[in-house]
Every structure is written in C-alpha cells, then in structure tokens.
Scaffold this active site. Structure first.
Site, PDB file in Angstrom:
ATOM      1  N   VAL A  61       0.807  -1.229   0.000  1.00 25.41           N
ATOM      2  CA  VAL A  61       0.000   0.000   0.000  1.00 25.41           C
ATOM      3  C   VAL A  61       0.839   1.277   0.000  1.00 25.41           C
ATOM      4  CG1 VAL A  61      -1.968  -1.116   1.139  1.00 25.41           C
ATOM      5  CG2 VAL A  61      -0.293   0.133   2.511  1.00 25.41           C
ATOM      6  N   ASN A  87      -7.430  -0.163   6.889  1.00 21.25           N
ATOM      7  CA  ASN A  87      -6.843  -0.879   8.025  1.00 21.25           C
ATOM      8  C   ASN A  87      -5.318  -0.858   8.012  1.00 21.25           C
ATOM      9  OD1 ASN A  87      -6.709  -3.082  10.159  1.00 21.25           O
ATOM     10  ND2 ASN A  87      -5.838  -4.171   8.399  1.00 21.25           N
ATOM     11  N   SER A 140      -5.649   4.473  16.574  1.00 23.06           N
ATOM     12  CA  SER A 140      -4.943   3.733  17.627  1.00 23.06           C
ATOM     13  C   SER A 140      -5.121   4.515  18.925  1.00 23.06           C
ATOM     14  CB  SER A 140      -3.462   3.688  17.258  1.00 23.06           C
ATOM     15  OG  SER A 140      -2.672   3.328  18.368  1.00 23.06           O
ATOM     16  N   TYR A 153       4.201   7.626  14.363  1.00 20.92           N
ATOM     17  CA  TYR A 153       2.979   6.821  14.425  1.00 20.92           C
ATOM     18  C   TYR A 153       1.854   7.622  15.082  1.00 20.92           C
ATOM     19  CZ  TYR A 153       0.057   2.693  15.465  1.00 20.92           C
ATOM     20  OH  TYR A 153      -0.962   1.772  15.553  1.00 20.92           O
ATOM     21  N   ALA A 155       1.567  10.872  15.331  1.00 20.39           N
ATOM     22  CA  ALA A 155       1.164  11.981  14.444  1.00 20.39           C
ATOM     23  C   ALA A 155       0.237  11.465  13.345  1.00 20.39           C
ATOM     24  CB  ALA A 155       2.401  12.637  13.838  1.00 20.39           C
ATOM     25  N   LYS A 157      -1.667   8.744  13.398  1.00 16.63           N
ATOM     26  CA  LYS A 157      -2.950   8.261  13.916  1.00 16.63           C
ATOM     27  C   LYS A 157      -3.845   9.406  14.399  1.00 16.63           C
ATOM     28  CE  LYS A 157      -2.432   3.802  13.156  1.00 16.63           C
ATOM     29  NZ  LYS A 157      -3.134   3.197  12.015  1.00 16.63           N
TER      30      LYS A 157
HETATM   31  P1  NAD Z   1      -0.409  -6.364  11.542  1.00 21.58           P
HETATM   32  O1  NAD Z   1       0.969  -5.863  11.802  1.00 21.58           O
HETATM   33  O2  NAD Z   1      -0.866  -7.631  12.218  1.00 21.58           O
HETATM   34  O3  NAD Z   1      -0.556  -6.483   9.978  1.00 21.58           O
HETATM   35  C1  NAD Z   1      -1.789  -6.782   9.362  1.00 21.58           C
HETATM   36  C2  NAD Z   1      -1.535  -7.059   7.897  1.00 21.58           C
HETATM   37  O4  NAD Z   1      -0.923  -5.929   7.254  1.00 21.58           O
HETATM   38  C3  NAD Z   1      -0.570  -8.247   7.665  1.00 21.58           C
HETATM   39  O5  NAD Z   1      -1.244  -9.252   6.949  1.00 21.58           O
HETATM   40  C4  NAD Z   1       0.573  -7.608   6.863  1.00 21.58           C
HETATM   41  O6  NAD Z   1       1.127  -8.505   5.899  1.00 21.58           O
HETATM   42  C5  NAD Z   1      -0.117  -6.421   6.198  1.00 21.58           C
HETATM   43  N1  NAD Z   1       0.784  -5.355   5.733  1.00 21.58           N
HETATM   44  C6  NAD Z   1       1.848  -4.826   6.389  1.00 21.58           C
HETATM   45  N2  NAD Z   1       2.438  -3.865   5.634  1.00 21.58           N
HETATM   46  C7  NAD Z   1       1.722  -3.786   4.478  1.00 21.58           C
HETATM   47  C8  NAD Z   1       1.833  -2.999   3.301  1.00 21.58           C
HETATM   48  N3  NAD Z   1       2.816  -2.087   3.156  1.00 21.58           N
HETATM   49  N4  NAD Z   1       0.941  -3.177   2.296  1.00 21.58           N
HETATM   50  C9  NAD Z   1      -0.063  -4.109   2.416  1.00 21.58           C
HETATM   51  N5  NAD Z   1      -0.210  -4.883   3.509  1.00 21.58           N
HETATM   52  C10 NAD Z   1       0.666  -4.732   4.529  1.00 21.58           C
HETATM   53  O7  NAD Z   1      -1.412  -5.177  11.895  1.00 21.58           O
HETATM   54  P2  NAD Z   1      -2.656  -5.140  12.896  1.00 21.58           P
HETATM   55  O8  NAD Z   1      -2.151  -5.274  14.280  1.00 21.58           O
HETATM   56  O9  NAD Z   1      -3.730  -6.045  12.429  1.00 21.58           O
HETATM   57  O10 NAD Z   1      -3.098  -3.599  12.733  1.00 21.58           O
HETATM   58  C11 NAD Z   1      -4.114  -3.175  11.847  1.00 21.58           C
HETATM   59  C12 NAD Z   1      -4.358  -1.701  12.080  1.00 21.58           C
HETATM   60  O11 NAD Z   1      -4.683  -1.467  13.464  1.00 21.58           O
HETATM   61  C13 NAD Z   1      -3.150  -0.808  11.778  1.00 21.58           C
HETATM   62  O12 NAD Z   1      -3.574   0.391  11.186  1.00 21.58           O
HETATM   63  C14 NAD Z   1      -2.562  -0.545  13.151  1.00 21.58           C
HETATM   64  O13 NAD Z   1      -1.813   0.644  13.206  1.00 21.58           O
HETATM   65  C15 NAD Z   1      -3.804  -0.487  14.008  1.00 21.58           C
HETATM   66  N6  NAD Z   1      -3.528  -0.786  15.419  1.00 21.58           N
HETATM   67  C16 NAD Z   1      -3.048  -1.994  15.820  1.00 21.58           C
HETATM   68  C17 NAD Z   1      -2.770  -2.215  17.169  1.00 21.58           C
HETATM   69  C18 NAD Z   1      -2.219  -3.522  17.680  1.00 21.58           C
HETATM   70  O14 NAD Z   1      -1.887  -3.610  18.887  1.00 21.58           O
HETATM   71  N7  NAD Z   1      -2.105  -4.559  16.854  1.00 21.58           N
HETATM   72  C19 NAD Z   1      -3.012  -1.197  18.103  1.00 21.58           C
HETATM   73  C20 NAD Z   1      -3.503   0.021  17.657  1.00 21.58           C
HETATM   74  C21 NAD Z   1      -3.761   0.218  16.323  1.00 21.58           C
END
Ligand code: NAD
Length: 258
Positions: A61, A87, A140, A153, A155, A157
């Site tokens: 992405v 996402n 987040s 991060y 900034a 979010k």
């Molecule tokens: P994750 O790190 O588990 O990744 C989810 C998916 O993203 C994976 O399948 C990965 O292959 C894919 N991915 C990574 N980089 C990519 C790229 N450049 N292009 C396409 N796909 C890509 O993430 P998550 O924990 O499921 O987080 C999802 C969202 O929630 C994110 O925006 C994250 O910032 C937010 N978030 C997560 C947490 C947490 O604790 N996990 C907390 C707050 C916010």
C-alpha cells in the site's frame, strides 16, 4: 442482535492478517462480498482459501501506483463499493523524536495516513453511486494520547482522526458515514514486536514492558483482533446507521500510553 451485511461489497486494506483478516472473516460471515489486499503472499492465499466470498491481490500500500491498480481490481471484482476499511498501518520507528530519520517519518505517515486519504478519495464516487456507505479508518490509542518514542505513528494516527471527522461532515449529505476505531494493545505478533522495540529503547525487560502496558488499561488486559473487528462490523451494519464522525476506542479503558 444479528449484524447483517448481506449484499454489501467491502474493501479492506491489509486484510490477510491481524485485525484486517478477522474483519474480513466477520464481514464474510455476515453476508458481504470482500476484497482485500496485502503484502504477504502466503497469508493472502490462506485468506483466499479459507474465507468464503473473498478475493484479493498482492499489493504494497505504500506504492501509490499499485494502490490505484488494486483499487480498480477491487471495483471490477466487487462490482461497486459499500464499505471501505482503511486498516493498513505500520508501527514506524521507536525512539526519541530527535533521532527519527526523515525516511522513516515519511514511510510511517505514508502507509498510515496518506494511504487512507488516497483510498478514501478513490472510494467516494463509488460509495455515492451506491446511495451511501461506510468508511472505517483504523487509528490507535496513539491517536488519542501522546505516545513517547513513537512520534511518527502518533502523528499519523491523530491525523487520521482529524481527516475522518472532517470528511464525515463533507460526506454526510451523501449518506456516507466515516468513523475511526482506536484499538488498544491487541494480542498478537505485532504487539510483541512493539513491546520488544519499546523495551529496548527504555532499557527494561520485555516482561516489564508488557506488564506496564497492561497495567494502564482499566480492565488490566490487552484486547483481541476479534474485539476490534466486531466494532468495525457494528459500525458498517445497520446498527451503526446513525453513527458518523466518531472516534471509538476498544482498548480495555486505556488511561494513557507508556
Ligand atoms: P499487523 O501488523 O498484524 O498487519 C496486518 C496485515 O498488514 C498483515 O497481513 C501484513 O502482511 C499487512 N501489511 C503490512 N504492511 C503492508 C503494506 N505495506 N501493504 C499491504 N499490507 C501490509 O497489523 P494489525 O495489528 O492487524 O493492525 C491493523 C491496524 O490497526 C493498523 O492500522 C494498526 O496501526 C492499528 N492498530 C493496531 C494495534 C495492535 O496492537 N495490533 C493497536 C492500535 C492500532
């Protein structure tokens, strides 16, 4: 209450793993046709094999041309669009702001914030054609509190919140709803990586870092991908029909961030 998405067409970025994958599974089970993109070929194939009514493409992405190609493929496959879940997100660098490389700053803002802007811009005409729809942007707890050693991060979010609240106003008359979801620490590989990097930066053990993070939630616990995906499903279903411009936290009651 059954949350139903029968006949809805949904696009989820980074939908092969983590929160995106669980959202894709819940959407599919609720009757939606789902299109995902991801950077991980194996995970993408696994999702295609295991989740009914799901298709997707391998896409980084952060590549703007690839993003556009993926969006067009999604529209061809789905035949229109009712739901967009922005996402995809990356943790970015961990360290004091004066040590952050510009390239790392740019990449973090790009994947978290700019991607959300570009996807939303492309989606609007199709959501309008559908007579309305729902956009959910993943922020987040770092988009609600300051997050020491994670300035890019945080900034990005916080930026997603301002963007979402603004477009909710702009798109309200088109019946397009836009909300942010703010996960706390989600059990899984990603939070393990975050804890490892933070523990190293603060020179404490990973166990101490994990305990500290859990202790600042009122419920004294981490949350799960299923908790977050369930909120996204709620927002995209009829149950969320009058919710827009909101920032919804699913974080066990985080009182701050460490
Ligand atoms: P994750 O790190 O588990 O990744 C989810 C998916 O993203 C994976 O399948 C990965 O292959 C894919 N991915 C990574 N980089 C990519 C790229 N450049 N292009 C396409 N796909 C890509 O993430 P998550 O924990 O499921 O987080 C999802 C969202 O929630 C994110 O925006 C994250 O910032 C937010 N978030 C997560 C947490 C947490 O604790 N996990 C907390 C707050 C916010």
């Amino acid at each position: 209450m059954k949350l139903d998405l029968t006949g809805k067409r949904a696009l989820i970025t980074a939908g092969a793993g983590g929160i995106g994958r669980r959202t894709a599974e819940l959407f599919s089970a609720a009757g939606a046709k789902v299109f995902i993109c991801d950077i991980d070929q194996d995970q993408l194939e696994d999702a295609r094999d295991k989740v009914p009514n799901l298709n997707g493409t391998l896409t980084d992405v952060s590549n703007k041309e690839a993003l556009k190609k993926m969006f067009n493929a999604a529209i061809d496959d789905l035949g229109g669009l009712d739901i967009l879940v922005n996402n995809a997100g990356t943790a970015g660098p961990t360290g004091p702001v004066e040590d952050v490389d510009f390239e790392d700053w740019e990449s973090c803002i790009d994947i978290n914030l700019t991607c959300t802007f570009l996807m939303t811009q492309m989606a609007i005409p199709y959501l309008r054609d559908a007579g309305g729809g729902s956009i959910v942007n993943l922020s987040s707890a770092a988009g609600k509190f300051g997050f020491p050693m994670r300035s890019p991060y945080s900034a990005a979010k916080w930026g997603i919140v301002g963007f979402t609240r603004t477009i909710a106003i702009e798109l309200g008359t088109d019946q397009i709803r836009c909300n942010t979801v703010h996960p706390g620490a989600v059990e899984g590989a990603r939070i393990d990586r975050v804890i490892k990097a933070k523990a190293a930066a603060k020179k404490v053990s990973e166990n101490a870092m994990r305990d500290e993070l859990a202790s600042i939630a009122s419920l004294k616990t981490f949350v799960t991908a299923d908790d977050i995906a369930s909120m996204i499903l709620f927002l995209c279903s009829k149950a969320g029909a009058h919710i827009t411009g909101q920032a919804l936290s699913v974080d066990g009651g985080l009182e701050g961030l460490v």
